[in-house]
Design an enzyme around this catalytic site. Sequence first.
Site, PDB file in Angstrom:
ATOM      1  N   ASP A   1      88.555  70.821  36.128  1.00 54.66           N
ATOM      2  CA  ASP A   1      87.837  70.192  35.011  1.00 54.66           C
ATOM      3  C   ASP A   1      86.320  70.370  35.069  1.00 54.66           C
ATOM      4  OD1 ASP A   1      87.156  68.572  37.135  1.00 54.66           O
ATOM      5  OD2 ASP A   1      87.898  66.705  36.268  1.00 54.66           O
ATOM      6  N   HIS A   2      85.780  70.858  36.192  1.00 55.87           N
ATOM      7  CA  HIS A   2      84.323  70.926  36.354  1.00 55.87           C
ATOM      8  C   HIS A   2      83.711  72.264  35.942  1.00 55.87           C
ATOM      9  CE1 HIS A   2      84.148  67.061  38.207  1.00 55.87           C
ATOM     10  NE2 HIS A   2      82.960  67.247  38.708  1.00 55.87           N
TER      11      HIS A   2
ATOM     12  N   ASP B   1      84.081  63.680  45.511  1.00 51.77           N
ATOM     13  CA  ASP B   1      82.964  63.133  44.747  1.00 51.77           C
ATOM     14  C   ASP B   1      83.388  61.802  44.118  1.00 51.77           C
ATOM     15  OD1 ASP B   1      81.356  65.212  45.474  1.00 51.77           O
ATOM     16  OD2 ASP B   1      81.552  66.317  43.624  1.00 51.77           O
TER      17      ASP B   1
ATOM     18  N   ARG C   1      76.938  58.991  32.936  1.00 54.88           N
ATOM     19  CA  ARG C   1      75.687  59.357  33.621  1.00 54.88           C
ATOM     20  C   ARG C   1      74.681  59.938  32.637  1.00 54.88           C
ATOM     21  NH1 ARG C   1      78.429  61.307  39.329  1.00 54.88           N
ATOM     22  NH2 ARG C   1      79.200  59.215  39.738  1.00 54.88           N
TER      23      ARG C   1
ATOM     24  N   SER D   1      74.955  62.296  49.312  1.00 57.79           N
ATOM     25  CA  SER D   1      76.376  62.606  49.141  1.00 57.79           C
ATOM     26  C   SER D   1      76.945  63.168  50.437  1.00 57.79           C
ATOM     27  CB  SER D   1      76.572  63.615  48.006  1.00 57.79           C
ATOM     28  OG  SER D   1      75.977  64.849  48.340  1.00 57.79           O
TER      29      SER D   1
ATOM     30  N   ARG E   1      78.258  65.732  51.506  1.00 61.05           N
ATOM     31  CA  ARG E   1      78.453  67.171  51.266  1.00 61.05           C
ATOM     32  C   ARG E   1      78.756  67.885  52.571  1.00 61.05           C
ATOM     33  NH1 ARG E   1      74.063  69.376  47.363  1.00 61.05           N
ATOM     34  NH2 ARG E   1      75.181  67.854  46.107  1.00 61.05           N
TER      35      ARG E   1
END
Length: 755
Positions: free
Chosen positions: A97-98, A162, A450, A643, A645
Site C-alpha cells: 500500500d505504500h 511502522d 498526518r 523510529s 529503523r
Amino acid sequence: MAKIETSPEMVKKVYETTRAKTEVIRKRLNRSLTLAEKIIYGHLDDPQNQEINRGSSFLLLRPDRVAMQDATAQMAILQFMLAGKDEAAVPSTVHCDHLIQAYHGKEADMAASNVTNKEVFEFLATAASRYNIGFWKPGAGIIHQVILENYAFPGGLMIGTDSHTPNAGGLGMCAVGVGGSDASDVMVGLPWEVKNPKLIGVHLKGKMNGWTSAKDVILKLCGMLTVKGGTDKIVEYFGEGADAISCTGKATITNMGAELGATCSVFPYDAKMSGYLKATGRAELAAIADQNKDILRADDDVVANPKKYFDEVYEIDLSSLEPHLVGPHTPDLARPISKIAEEAKANGWTLKLSSALIGSCTNSSYEDIGRSAMLAEQAMKIGVKMAQPFLVSPGSTQIQNTITRDGQMKTFEAVGATVLANACGPCIGQWKRDDVKAGEKNTIITSFNRNFRGRNDANMETLAFIGSPEIVMALGLAGRLDFNPMTDELVGPNGKVKLTPPSAPELPEKGFVPDTVGYQKPEGATAKVTIADNSPRLQFLQPFTKWDGKDFVDQLLLAKAKGKCTTDHISPGGKWLNFRGHLDKISDNMLLGADNAFLPGVIGKGNNQLDGSQKEFAAVARDYQAHNKGWMIIGDENYGEGSSREHAAMSPRYLGCTAVITKSFARIHETNLKKQGVLAATFVNPADYDKIQEKDLLTIRGLNDLAPGKDLVLEAKHADGSVDKIAIKHTYNAEQLKWFKAGSALNLIRSGGKV
C-alpha cells in the site's frame, strides 16, 4: 502449513493463555486490572518472574500476529530468511500500500506502480508464498483497513511495521507499530521487547450528535495531549460514550493514537464490535468473545475509580463536543470548527482550498463514506459540485466494492471525485501534483491522520488541515476553509441550502462485498523467492561474520557524533526509501545527518585517517573495511532516538563497525545494535566523551570475559602516544551476549542456539 487467518481455535487459545497469565499477575499486584493490562500482561513471556514496573521495566511479550507494509516488509523478510525457518512462527501478512503514487487516478496509477515497483512486488509475493505469509496485492487495500476487516480480534496483541496497524484497537486489540527488525524477530520465534507502557484513561461521556463524529474525539485529544503526550503510554477508552461509538469509529480514534506518540490505543469489547465481526464474516469470533467479556473489558473498579489505576485520566463529553479542525503542520494544533475563520484571518492563511481529500487508513469506513455522500447529494440539488480537486481513497477493495454497489461511489463521481487506488497515497507523501508549483502557498483539507509540513505533497508551503470526512466534504463543497456547515449556507446556481447534519448506517444492510482477488495464498516450500542478480532495489542478505573471539585492538574512530543523532540522522529516509531492501545501497546513507564533533558545521562527513581525505562517513567506512581496519562510532546523549529503523544498526555492522559507545542510548536502537552483533556500550562517566580525539586508536580488551553487569575498559591511544583508560558499561543479559558472540541474533537462531 499453519493457518494465517485469525481462526476460532487461535482466538480460544489466546483467551485461555491470557486468562491464565492475568491470574498470575492479579496475585502479584493484588488489585483490579485495566483492559490494556489484561492484554499486555496476558501476553508476557514469563508472567511469574518478569519485572512489570510501569514506565520503566522492559517486557518480553509474545504477539499473536505480525503485519507488514511493503516498504518495511522488504528488510523484515530478508532478515527473516537468514534465520533458516520454513515459515513464520506466528500468523503474518504483507500489504502493498505504500509504493503506489497518487497522480491521475486509480487505474493509471496502479498501472504505473506495477511497472515501477515490479521487482519489489514480485519479491514480496514470492517470499510471502515461500514462508507461509499472507500477501495482499497492490491495490487490495491499506494495511490498517485490511487488518480490521480480516484479522483483528478483541483481546489480541499484534505488531505492525511502522505505525501501520493501530486502528485494530477499535476492535479491542493492542496493535503496536514497530521496526522491521522487531517484526522479523517475532516471525522467527523470539519474544518482542517493549517498555512497560504507562496508562492514560480517557472517559467518554454522553453521546455524539449532529455534525460531531468519532474523528473529533481524537482531534480534541490531540489538542489536549500534544504529539508527545502519549509517548511510551497506552491510551485506554472507557465509559458509556465509548460503547455508543461504532466499531469503525473507534478504529478511527485509535488509528490516530500514533499522532499522540502512543504505544497503542484500545477500546473495550462491546456490542458494536460484535456486530462488526458478524458483518465481516467472523460470527464465530464474536461468539467466542461474547463468552469471554470479562477479559476483554477493564474490571468494574477501574471504571468506577479510574484515577486509582491510570497514570493520567481525561474526560471528553461527547454530547457537547464540537467538530474540530487541526493544523496546519501538526495534528495537535486543534480548535473547534467555529473558531477557524477568526484564526485563519489572524494568521493570514489562504482561505481558498486547493484540494479536498477524504478516505485513507483513518476514515474509509462504510459509515464515513455514507455520511459524506449524504452531504454531496444535498449540494448537487442546488447545483453545487466540488470547487477544487476532490480526491477519494476508499481504503480497501471491500469498501470500494460495497460503495459501488450501494451508490455512494456514483454520488462521489457526480460531485467531482477522482478515485485513487486503495493505498496510502497523499497521506504519506505519495502524491504528485500538477496544480500547485513547489513553494506555492495553498490550503488543503483532508480526513487523513498526518499533516506535518511537506508531508502530503512535498510542498513546504502547503497548509494542511485535518477534519472528519463530513467536514472535509462540507468545506470542499464551499471551497473555503472558513465555511462553518453548522451555521453557514451553501450557495449554488439553483438556490442555497443549510446542510442537514449527516447520518448513515454503520454497516451495509446488504452486507459487504468481499475482495475475491486481492489476496494471494502461500504455496510453501515449493515457491521460489525472486530477486534479480542485478536488482538496484533488492539484495539477498548474507549472515554477518561471527565474532572471532579476539579483543578489538587499535581500531579507528569513524565518527564522533555531536548532539542529537537520531535514526533519521544515522539512516536518512527520502530518496533512500527506494533501497530499503538493498543493504549495500542504503548503507551509502550511513550517518549522512550526523554532526561531526571534529569539524564544526560539517554534516555527514569525516576525515579518512588512512589518506587524510574528507568524505562522507560511508565512503570512509568502506575504505577502512577494504583495508581490514575495524572501526567504532562515538555518540552523544540518547543516541539513536526516533523510529526503530533497523537500517541504522544494520548499515554500520555491514560496513565494519565493531562498537558504538555513547553517553546514552535510545533503548530501541541500543537493542537493534545488539541484535546485529555490534557491541553497544556507554561511558560510565559521560564526561569521558570529551576525551575521545579524532586520530585515536581505540582498544577494548577482555571481551572473552564479557558478562552481565561487568564493566569494560576502553583504551584511547592519542596521536601523541598518551593513553586514556576509560570505563564503559553495557546492558547485555546472558541471551544478548550469545547474540554478540554468534555475530547477530539471527546467526544464533540459524545455529540452533549454539554459539
